[in-house]
Scaffold this motif. Structure first.
Motif, PDB file in Angstrom:
ATOM      1  N   UNK A   1       0.834  -1.201   0.000  1.00  0.00           N
ATOM      2  CA  UNK A   1       0.000   0.000   0.000  1.00  0.00           C
ATOM      3  C   UNK A   1       0.870   1.253   0.000  1.00  0.00           C
ATOM      4  N   UNK A   2       1.974   1.231   0.736  1.00  0.00           N
ATOM      5  CA  UNK A   2       2.889   2.371   0.748  1.00  0.00           C
ATOM      6  C   UNK A   2       3.455   2.637  -0.645  1.00  0.00           C
ATOM      7  N   UNK A   3       3.910   1.587  -1.329  1.00  0.00           N
ATOM      8  CA  UNK A   3       4.456   1.759  -2.680  1.00  0.00           C
ATOM      9  C   UNK A   3       3.386   2.246  -3.655  1.00  0.00           C
ATOM     10  N   UNK A   4       2.184   1.685  -3.563  1.00  0.00           N
ATOM     11  CA  UNK A   4       1.116   2.130  -4.464  1.00  0.00           C
ATOM     12  C   UNK A   4       0.753   3.588  -4.209  1.00  0.00           C
ATOM     13  N   UNK A   5       0.753   4.001  -2.960  1.00  0.00           N
ATOM     14  CA  UNK A   5       0.484   5.397  -2.629  1.00  0.00           C
ATOM     15  C   UNK A   5       1.550   6.307  -3.235  1.00  0.00           C
ATOM     16  N   UNK A   6       2.795   5.894  -3.149  1.00  0.00           N
ATOM     17  CA  UNK A   6       3.879   6.682  -3.732  1.00  0.00           C
ATOM     18  C   UNK A   6       3.734   6.792  -5.246  1.00  0.00           C
ATOM     19  N   UNK A   7       3.386   5.694  -5.898  1.00  0.00           N
ATOM     20  CA  UNK A   7       3.212   5.705  -7.355  1.00  0.00           C
ATOM     21  C   UNK A   7       2.065   6.631  -7.749  1.00  0.00           C
ATOM     22  N   UNK A   8       0.952   6.547  -7.049  1.00  0.00           N
ATOM     23  CA  UNK A   8      -0.202   7.401  -7.363  1.00  0.00           C
ATOM     24  C   UNK A   8       0.140   8.866  -7.106  1.00  0.00           C
ATOM     25  N   UNK A   9       0.882   9.150  -6.060  1.00  0.00           N
ATOM     26  CA  UNK A   9       1.277  10.529  -5.760  1.00  0.00           C
ATOM     27  C   UNK A   9       2.153  11.096  -6.873  1.00  0.00           C
ATOM     28  N   UNK A  10       3.137  10.324  -7.314  1.00  0.00           N
ATOM     29  CA  UNK A  10       4.013  10.772  -8.402  1.00  0.00           C
ATOM     30  C   UNK A  10       3.208  10.975  -9.680  1.00  0.00           C
ATOM     31  N   UNK A  11       2.314  10.044  -9.990  1.00  0.00           N
ATOM     32  CA  UNK A  11       1.484  10.181 -11.189  1.00  0.00           C
ATOM     33  C   UNK A  11       0.600  11.421 -11.109  1.00  0.00           C
ATOM     34  N   UNK A  12       0.082  11.719  -9.933  1.00  0.00           N
ATOM     35  CA  UNK A  12      -0.754  12.909  -9.766  1.00  0.00           C
ATOM     36  C   UNK A  12       0.058  14.178  -9.954  1.00  0.00           C
ATOM     37  N   UNK A  13       1.257  14.207  -9.407  1.00  0.00           N
ATOM     38  CA  UNK A  13       2.122  15.385  -9.569  1.00  0.00           C
ATOM     39  C   UNK A  13       2.470  15.595 -11.040  1.00  0.00           C
ATOM     40  N   UNK A  14       2.785  14.520 -11.748  1.00  0.00           N
ATOM     41  CA  UNK A  14       3.089  14.621 -13.185  1.00  0.00           C
ATOM     42  C   UNK A  14       1.870  15.115 -13.946  1.00  0.00           C
ATOM     43  N   UNK A  15       0.699  14.603 -13.603  1.00  0.00           N
ATOM     44  CA  UNK A  15      -0.533  15.009 -14.273  1.00  0.00           C
ATOM     45  C   UNK A  15      -0.809  16.492 -14.051  1.00  0.00           C
ATOM     46  N   UNK A  16      -0.663  16.956 -12.831  1.00  0.00           N
ATOM     47  CA  UNK A  16      -0.888  18.376 -12.538  1.00  0.00           C
ATOM     48  C   UNK A  16       0.118  19.230 -13.296  1.00  0.00           C
ATOM     49  N   UNK A  17       1.364  18.808 -13.339  1.00  0.00           N
ATOM     50  CA  UNK A  17       2.399  19.551 -14.063  1.00  0.00           C
ATOM     51  C   UNK A  17       2.072  19.624 -15.556  1.00  0.00           C
ATOM     52  N   UNK A  18       1.620  18.491 -16.143  1.00  0.00           N
ATOM     53  CA  UNK A  18       1.267  18.486 -17.560  1.00  0.00           C
ATOM     54  C   UNK A  18       0.087  19.406 -17.847  1.00  0.00           C
ATOM     55  N   UNK A  19      -0.911  19.410 -16.987  1.00  0.00           N
ATOM     56  CA  UNK A  19      -2.053  20.306 -17.159  1.00  0.00           C
ATOM     57  C   UNK A  19      -1.598  21.750 -17.050  1.00  0.00           C
ATOM     58  N   UNK A  20      -0.759  22.056 -16.094  1.00  0.00           N
ATOM     59  CA  UNK A  20      -0.252  23.408 -15.918  1.00  0.00           C
ATOM     60  C   UNK A  20       0.532  23.859 -17.159  1.00  0.00           C
ATOM     61  N   UNK A  21       1.291  22.965 -17.762  1.00  0.00           N
ATOM     62  CA  UNK A  21       2.093  23.310 -18.938  1.00  0.00           C
ATOM     63  C   UNK A  21       1.223  23.560 -20.171  1.00  0.00           C
ATOM     64  N   UNK A  22       0.037  22.992 -20.237  1.00  0.00           N
ATOM     65  CA  UNK A  22      -0.828  23.195 -21.390  1.00  0.00           C
ATOM     66  C   UNK A  22      -1.658  24.474 -21.284  1.00  0.00           C
ATOM     67  N   UNK A  23      -1.712  25.079 -20.121  1.00  0.00           N
ATOM     68  CA  UNK A  23      -2.514  26.301 -19.938  1.00  0.00           C
ATOM     69  C   UNK A  23      -1.756  27.499 -20.444  1.00  0.00           C
TER      70      UNK A  23
END
Length: 62
Positions: A40-62
């Motif tokens: 669960x700890x590893x999955x949480x870390x993976x989801x957190x990193x994916x969320x940060x990347x997703x937010x960064x990609x959205x920010x870059x497209x604005x």
């Protein structure tokens, strides 16, 4: 002692001291919970990193 060894010891103790059997059951449960917690700890870390990347990609497209 590995899980398989604990299970063999548990099977050998069937019908004898209940306290020893409960101890082995508790030990097996604790080991499984520890492994589950690590997953669960590893999955949480993976989801957190994916969320940060997703937010960064959205920010870059604005």
């Amino acid at each position: 002692m590995s899980d398989k060894e604990l299970i063999k010891r548990l099977e050998a103790m069937e019908g004898s001291v209940q306290v020893g059997i409960n101890f082995i059951y508790d030990e097996l449960r604790d080991r499984r919970l520890t492994r589950l917690t690590k997953v669960v700890l590893w999955l949480t870390a993976v989801v957190t990193v994916a969320t940060i990347i997703n937010v960064w990609l959205v920010f870059m497209t604005i």
